[in-house]
Design a protein around this motif. Structure first.
Motif, PDB file in Angstrom:
ATOM      1  N   TRP A 200     -11.987  -9.660  -7.465  1.00 48.85           N
ATOM      2  CA  TRP A 200     -10.654  -9.215  -7.851  1.00 48.85           C
ATOM      3  C   TRP A 200      -9.781  -8.862  -6.645  1.00 48.85           C
ATOM      4  O   TRP A 200      -8.768  -8.178  -6.781  1.00 48.85           O
ATOM      5  CB  TRP A 200     -10.753  -8.033  -8.826  1.00 48.85           C
ATOM      6  N   LYS A 201     -10.132  -9.378  -5.516  1.00 44.47           N
ATOM      7  CA  LYS A 201      -9.335  -9.129  -4.313  1.00 44.47           C
ATOM      8  C   LYS A 201      -7.943  -9.729  -4.464  1.00 44.47           C
ATOM      9  O   LYS A 201      -7.782 -10.891  -4.828  1.00 44.47           O
ATOM     10  CB  LYS A 201     -10.027  -9.727  -3.089  1.00 44.47           C
ATOM     11  N   GLY A 202      -6.930  -8.888  -4.225  1.00 44.01           N
ATOM     12  CA  GLY A 202      -5.552  -9.347  -4.309  1.00 44.01           C
ATOM     13  C   GLY A 202      -5.038  -9.560  -5.711  1.00 44.01           C
ATOM     14  O   GLY A 202      -3.952 -10.122  -5.894  1.00 44.01           O
ATOM     15  N   LYS A 203      -5.777  -9.099  -6.720  1.00 44.05           N
ATOM     16  CA  LYS A 203      -5.379  -9.338  -8.094  1.00 44.05           C
ATOM     17  C   LYS A 203      -5.149  -8.055  -8.889  1.00 44.05           C
ATOM     18  O   LYS A 203      -5.029  -8.095 -10.110  1.00 44.05           O
ATOM     19  CB  LYS A 203      -6.449 -10.178  -8.806  1.00 44.05           C
ATOM     20  N   VAL A 204      -5.110  -6.929  -8.190  1.00 45.44           N
ATOM     21  CA  VAL A 204      -4.941  -5.630  -8.847  1.00 45.44           C
ATOM     22  C   VAL A 204      -3.636  -5.002  -8.370  1.00 45.44           C
ATOM     23  O   VAL A 204      -3.445  -4.783  -7.173  1.00 45.44           O
ATOM     24  CB  VAL A 204      -6.119  -4.689  -8.538  1.00 45.44           C
ATOM     25  N   ALA A 205      -2.732  -4.731  -9.301  1.00 48.33           N
ATOM     26  CA  ALA A 205      -1.422  -4.181  -8.947  1.00 48.33           C
ATOM     27  C   ALA A 205      -1.340  -2.711  -9.371  1.00 48.33           C
ATOM     28  O   ALA A 205      -1.826  -2.333 -10.432  1.00 48.33           O
ATOM     29  CB  ALA A 205      -0.299  -4.973  -9.622  1.00 48.33           C
ATOM     30  N   LEU A 206      -0.734  -1.916  -8.519  1.00 47.23           N
ATOM     31  CA  LEU A 206      -0.478  -0.512  -8.859  1.00 47.23           C
ATOM     32  C   LEU A 206       0.625   0.024  -7.965  1.00 47.23           C
ATOM     33  O   LEU A 206       0.850  -0.487  -6.854  1.00 47.23           O
ATOM     34  CB  LEU A 206      -1.728   0.359  -8.714  1.00 47.23           C
ATOM     35  N   GLN A 207       1.304   1.044  -8.461  1.00 44.32           N
ATOM     36  CA  GLN A 207       2.322   1.704  -7.662  1.00 44.32           C
ATOM     37  C   GLN A 207       1.665   2.376  -6.461  1.00 44.32           C
ATOM     38  O   GLN A 207       0.539   2.863  -6.542  1.00 44.32           O
ATOM     39  CB  GLN A 207       3.078   2.738  -8.498  1.00 44.32           C
ATOM     40  N   ASP A 208       2.374   2.402  -5.353  1.00 41.54           N
ATOM     41  CA  ASP A 208       1.854   2.988  -4.126  1.00 41.54           C
ATOM     42  C   ASP A 208       1.362   4.411  -4.378  1.00 41.54           C
ATOM     43  O   ASP A 208       2.153   5.292  -4.722  1.00 41.54           O
ATOM     44  CB  ASP A 208       2.966   2.997  -3.069  1.00 41.54           C
ATOM     45  N   PRO A 209       0.067   4.668  -4.200  1.00 44.61           N
ATOM     46  CA  PRO A 209      -0.438   6.026  -4.422  1.00 44.61           C
ATOM     47  C   PRO A 209       0.221   7.067  -3.520  1.00 44.61           C
ATOM     48  O   PRO A 209       0.298   8.246  -3.893  1.00 44.61           O
ATOM     49  CB  PRO A 209      -1.933   5.903  -4.102  1.00 44.61           C
ATOM     50  N   LEU A 210       0.701   6.658  -2.351  1.00 40.74           N
ATOM     51  CA  LEU A 210       1.338   7.607  -1.442  1.00 40.74           C
ATOM     52  C   LEU A 210       2.742   7.977  -1.898  1.00 40.74           C
ATOM     53  O   LEU A 210       3.353   8.887  -1.343  1.00 40.74           O
ATOM     54  CB  LEU A 210       1.365   7.042  -0.020  1.00 40.74           C
ATOM     55  N   GLY A 211       3.247   7.286  -2.921  1.00 38.03           N
ATOM     56  CA  GLY A 211       4.556   7.607  -3.468  1.00 38.03           C
ATOM     57  C   GLY A 211       4.495   8.076  -4.911  1.00 38.03           C
ATOM     58  O   GLY A 211       5.528   8.369  -5.514  1.00 38.03           O
ATOM     59  N   LYS A 212       3.291   8.136  -5.476  1.00 40.89           N
ATOM     60  CA  LYS A 212       3.130   8.576  -6.859  1.00 40.89           C
ATOM     61  C   LYS A 212       2.002   9.603  -6.907  1.00 40.89           C
ATOM     62  O   LYS A 212       0.817   9.251  -6.983  1.00 40.89           O
ATOM     63  CB  LYS A 212       2.815   7.395  -7.773  1.00 40.89           C
ATOM     64  N   PRO A 213       2.353  10.896  -6.864  1.00 44.41           N
ATOM     65  CA  PRO A 213       1.334  11.949  -6.728  1.00 44.41           C
ATOM     66  C   PRO A 213       0.240  11.934  -7.784  1.00 44.41           C
ATOM     67  O   PRO A 213      -0.897  12.287  -7.481  1.00 44.41           O
ATOM     68  CB  PRO A 213       2.166  13.233  -6.796  1.00 44.41           C
TER      69      PRO A 213
END
Length: 404
Positions: A200-213
């Motif tokens: 699943w490399k490169g196939k998982v999307a998420l909002q930047d954890p450093l910008g979403k506490p």
């Protein structure tokens, strides 16, 4: 190396805002903690707990009619929230009580910074906040007496003690989703460890954890309360035990970070990377349940990863807090009480969720694939909020070092 579908600039801006807010709150804490307050009055009268405190103020003599009368004498209020649903809440509140209320959508880092500055300056414009970052609420805003927790006495015996300080008014969820048009046989991810697997490399999307506490809090909660079930899921996938000396949470977080996830600046971009009408790439994403409105509004195709072990995502609580120097403390309390009623909390349950008051019904809408909020999603342990705050920097560093 992570991939950024929206460029690097939004990511850096969000991260800097959060760090700036944290540093500012720490610097201002001494002055804020010594300031007097008018925010702890009970009903229309002063009483026990009138001084701001990290201890919840339980209004044992709560009288709704008296509170309404006192609130109408104070004038309009302003409340900050992380979701645009706040406009529905304040409109319903104004319609019910005839008290002008203004709702402002604001990221938690910006709210923290503004409320701390206002407290230090003695010029408060934000009367209350519905706040989605428990660690900074406990570790900064409450600890430094920028805000306080108020609970109507009539509900103190109904709301679980663990959810009273800070006061949880509702919880929603961030959940792993897939596109059923591209995966007609169901979610391709059966186990949380799949997300850290090279397949699943490169196939998982998420909002930047450093910008979403709340994603960083999710990581910390995985480490502190999720170890046993993560180890069970690891054994189920790999047929062997994770070494006893290794933290299951940290091992998974490192694996996800190193797996070139698609880092976005918003949940909108994460959901689009999976579910937009013309999407052809087979991916999964972590998004808020609020994004399920896009199924109807934008013709998106998305479903929760049903059966994903040990959880298909996590619940993130929303807390209510009142500014200790609010010029409208009774109106702010009335708004908090409103959110503890079915009429009030329904204004924010359009895409589902669980009220903090256990006597109320959950949102009627259920994201496709989600059948049980409490069983399918990791529920944060509120007793760990202080620890989550202490571990914030180290967890951000763990992500950054492995995702760089």
């Amino acid at each position: 190396m992570s991939r950024h579908v929206c460029g690097d600039r939004p990511r850096i801006t969000a991260r800097r805002r959060y760090f700036t807010a944290a540093l500012l709150a720490g610097a201002l804490g001494g002055g804020a903690a010594c300031a007097p307050s008018s925010g702890g009055t009970t009903g229309s009268d002063s009483g026990p707990g009138s001084a701001p405190s990290a201890t919840a103020v339980v209004d044992s003599g709560f009288d709704l009619d008296k509170l309404i009368a006192a609130a109408r004498q104070e004038g309009g209020i302003t409340v900050y929230d992380s979701t645009g649903d706040i406009t529905k809440t304040v409109d319903a509140f104004t319609a019910k009580y005839g008290i002008k209320a203004t709702g402002v959508k604001s990221k938690v880092g910006d709210t923290l910074e503004k409320m701390t500055r206002e407290n230090q300056a003695g010029n408060v414009t934000i009367d209350a906040t519905f706040y989605e970052d428990g660690p900074s609420l406990v570790g900064q805003l409450l600890a430094q007496k920028v805000v306080f927790t108020w609970i109507p006495g009539t509900l103190a015996q109904r709301i679980p003690a663990a959810n009273q300080n800070p006061l949880q008014v509702l919880s929603k969820g961030n959940m792993w989703i897939y596109n059923p048009k591209l995966f007609p046989d169901g979610c391709p991810v059966k186990n949380i460890w799949d997300l850290a697997d090279p397949a699943w490399k490169g196939k998982v999307a998420l909002q930047d954890p450093l910008g979403k506490p709340n994603i960083v809090e999710y990581f910390n909660q995985l480490k502190s309360v999720g170890d046993t079930r993560l180890r069970e899921a690891y054994r189920a996938k790999y047929g062997k035990d994770l070494p006893a000396g290794d933290s299951a949470g940290e091992t998974w977080i490192k694996g996800l970070a190193k797996n070139s996830p698609i880092i976005t600046s918003s949940d909108d971009d994460a959901s689009a990377a999976v579910a937009s009408p013309n999407q052809t790439k087979q991916r999964v994403a972590l998004v808020s349940n609020a994004k399920f409105r896009d199924v109807a509004d934008k013709n998106y195709s998305m479903r929760v990863c049903t059966g994903m072990q040990p959880w298909a995502g996590y619940q993130y609580p929303k807390y209510a807090a009142i500014a200790t120097k609010s010029k409208h403390p009774n109106a702010a309390k009335l708004l908090v009480h409103f959110m503890l009623t079915q009429e009030g909390v329904n204004t924010q349950l359009g895409t589902g969720g669980v009220p903090g008051n256990p006597d109320l019904k959950p949102g009627a809408f259920m994201p496709d694939g989600l059948t049980d909020w409490n069983k399918q999603l990791l529920v944060f342990d509120p007793a760990k909020l202080g620890r989550d705050f202490t571990d914030l920097q180290s967890m951000q560093d763990l992500w950054r070092l492995n995702n760089g």
